[in-house]
Design a protein around this motif. Structure first.
Motif, mmCIF file in Angstrom:
data_model
loop_
_atom_site.group_PDB
_atom_site.id
_atom_site.type_symbol
_atom_site.label_atom_id
_atom_site.label_comp_id
_atom_site.label_asym_id
_atom_site.label_seq_id
_atom_site.Cartn_x
_atom_site.Cartn_y
_atom_site.Cartn_z
ATOM 1 N N ALA A 110 -5.366 -0.251 -1.095
ATOM 2 C CA ALA A 110 -3.989 0.478 -2.105
ATOM 3 C C ALA A 110 -2.937 -0.151 -0.992
ATOM 4 N N VAL A 111 -1.733 -0.383 -1.784
ATOM 5 C CA VAL A 111 -0.431 -0.534 -1.412
ATOM 6 C C VAL A 111 0.586 -0.352 -2.318
ATOM 7 N N SER A 112 1.863 0.146 -1.907
ATOM 8 C CA SER A 112 2.856 0.518 -2.964
ATOM 9 C C SER A 112 4.148 -0.264 -2.433
ATOM 10 N N MET A 113 4.975 -0.782 -3.512
ATOM 11 C CA MET A 113 6.076 -1.379 -3.564
ATOM 12 C C MET A 113 7.029 -0.659 -4.559
ATOM 13 N N ALA A 114 7.806 0.096 -3.714
ATOM 14 C CA ALA A 114 8.786 0.898 -4.309
ATOM 15 C C ALA A 114 8.001 1.942 -5.214
ATOM 16 N N ASP A 115 8.165 1.990 -6.617
ATOM 17 C CA ASP A 115 7.707 2.808 -7.339
ATOM 18 C C ASP A 115 6.276 2.379 -8.187
ATOM 19 N N THR A 116 5.929 1.025 -7.783
ATOM 20 C CA THR A 116 4.909 0.366 -8.362
ATOM 21 C C THR A 116 3.754 0.511 -7.145
ATOM 22 N N GLN A 117 2.401 0.849 -7.837
ATOM 23 C CA GLN A 117 1.145 0.841 -7.166
ATOM 24 C C GLN A 117 0.362 -0.120 -7.339
ATOM 25 N N LEU A 118 -0.176 -0.953 -6.308
ATOM 26 C CA LEU A 118 -1.244 -1.998 -6.491
ATOM 27 C C LEU A 118 -2.546 -1.763 -5.714
ATOM 28 N N LEU B 178 -0.244 -11.053 -8.671
ATOM 29 C CA LEU B 178 -0.852 -9.834 -8.226
ATOM 30 C C LEU B 178 -1.392 -10.264 -6.674
ATOM 31 N N ALA B 179 -2.035 -11.422 -6.616
ATOM 32 C CA ALA B 179 -2.461 -11.663 -5.411
ATOM 33 C C ALA B 179 -1.306 -11.805 -4.239
ATOM 34 N N ALA B 180 -0.078 -12.372 -4.591
ATOM 35 C CA ALA B 180 1.043 -12.480 -3.850
ATOM 36 C C ALA B 180 1.249 -10.836 -3.303
ATOM 37 N N LEU B 181 1.339 -10.221 -4.213
ATOM 38 C CA LEU B 181 1.654 -8.730 -4.042
ATOM 39 C C LEU B 181 0.866 -8.125 -3.083
#
Length: 318
Positions: A47-55, A164-167
């Protein structure tokens, strides 16, 4: 938060099923998790979060995941999601449609309504959970794009796997808050492009509607903007104008409000606007009443304009 990996191998075998179900619901959305292997479950989530986006990345054996109507109705936050298959084949069902995806394919799905995933065996997905409240899309648009297979190797869909891979490789904590916000807005733009590629493919574009939307976008700064002005500029009747927007699942007033609030949202996060007051930014977008702007902004995005600005600048950003 940084990258977090949760693996069932870290707990005793007798505890793995409950641990896994709890992990999936915590890291995605609440849903029924039914591994085909019963209690002998093996799974991993990164899991990783980017602001309000969850990956998220998830890998496990054969499963059935199902989001019920009750679970959707009682959720605190709705997410519009991308699920990209990296291994295995999966049946995805939502909104009366079914799609089968394999490696390189992806689907869009909405946590606000029931959905079902049934995997044929071992699987791996990359999943992006984006807050639905931040997407300038109508319910009709969202509902028209779910459970449809996108090819991640060609056309518009080819943007998604490398994105998605980069994120997943990024370290969000090393980025300035403004950069995280900008990346999140770019992700939202990709969602809009994907959804509208399906909506536009299902219905011929109406030239009058497109002209009306473009005229509105050019005149959002005018607080007195009214349907009669739009209709007159486009040489159509007011009743026909309302009919055009009604067919898209929205109204003229709702479209204007959404475009204005999206403009304020972007400007409040933009470093070039940091010397402007919240009221001044609202006025640029045709919302000169600060109290009205604050109420509408909070209702749309879940936070006040000042809190959103502070988060974007790094104050209180996660």
């Amino acid at each position: 938060m940084g990258h977090t990996t949760i693996d069932t191998a870290a707990v005793a075998e007798r505890d793995r099923l409950d641990f896994w179900r709890s992990t999936v619901c915590d890291q995605f959305v609440t849903l029924d998790v039914r591994p085909a292997a019963g209690t002998d479950v093996h799974g991993r989530v990164t899991a990783v979060s980017m602001a309000d986006t969850q990956l998220r990345k998830i890998a496990a054996g054969a499963h059935r995941f199902e989001r019920t109507t009750h679970q959707a109705r009682t959720a605190d936050e709705d997410y519009f999601q991308i699920a990209l298959a990296r291994k295995g084949r999966t049946l995805v069902a939502q909104d009366g449609r079914e799609a089968v995806i394999g490696p390189g394919d992806f689907v869009l799905y909405d946590s606000a309504r029931p959905f079902r995933f049934v995997t044929a065996g071992d699987f791996e997905y990359s999943v992006c959970l984006f807050p639905t409240r931040l997407l300038p899309l109508t319910r009709a648009e969202l509902g028209a794009a779910t459970a449809i297979r996108f090819d991640g190797r060609s056309g518009l869909g080819a943007m998604v796997p490398p994105l998605l891979a980069a994120l997943h490789r990024l370290d969000p904590e090393s980025l300035p808050a403004a950069s995280r916000t900008a990346i999140m807005q770019s992700i939202g733009d990709v969602y809009v492009a994907l959804v509208r590629s399906r909506v536009d493919a299902a219905a011929s574009p109406n030239v009058h509607l497109m002209r009306a939307q473009a005229w509105i976008d050019e005149h959002l700064a005018d607080p007195g903007l009214a349907p009669a002005d739009v209709a007159a500029a486009c040489s159509i009747s007011v009743s026909y104008l309302h009919k055009l927007f009604g067919e898209t699942g929205t109204s003229v007033a709702a479209y204007v409000r959404e475009r204005r609030l999206q403009g304020c949202y972007a400007d409040l996060a933009r470093s070039g606007c940091d010397q402007l007051t919240v009221g001044a930014i609202g006025a640029r977008w045709g919302l000169p009443d600060s109290a009205h702007l604050s109420r509408a902004f909070r209702a749309r995005f879940g936070v006040s304009p000042s809190v959103h600005r502070a988060r974007s600048a790094g104050s209180g950003a996660g």
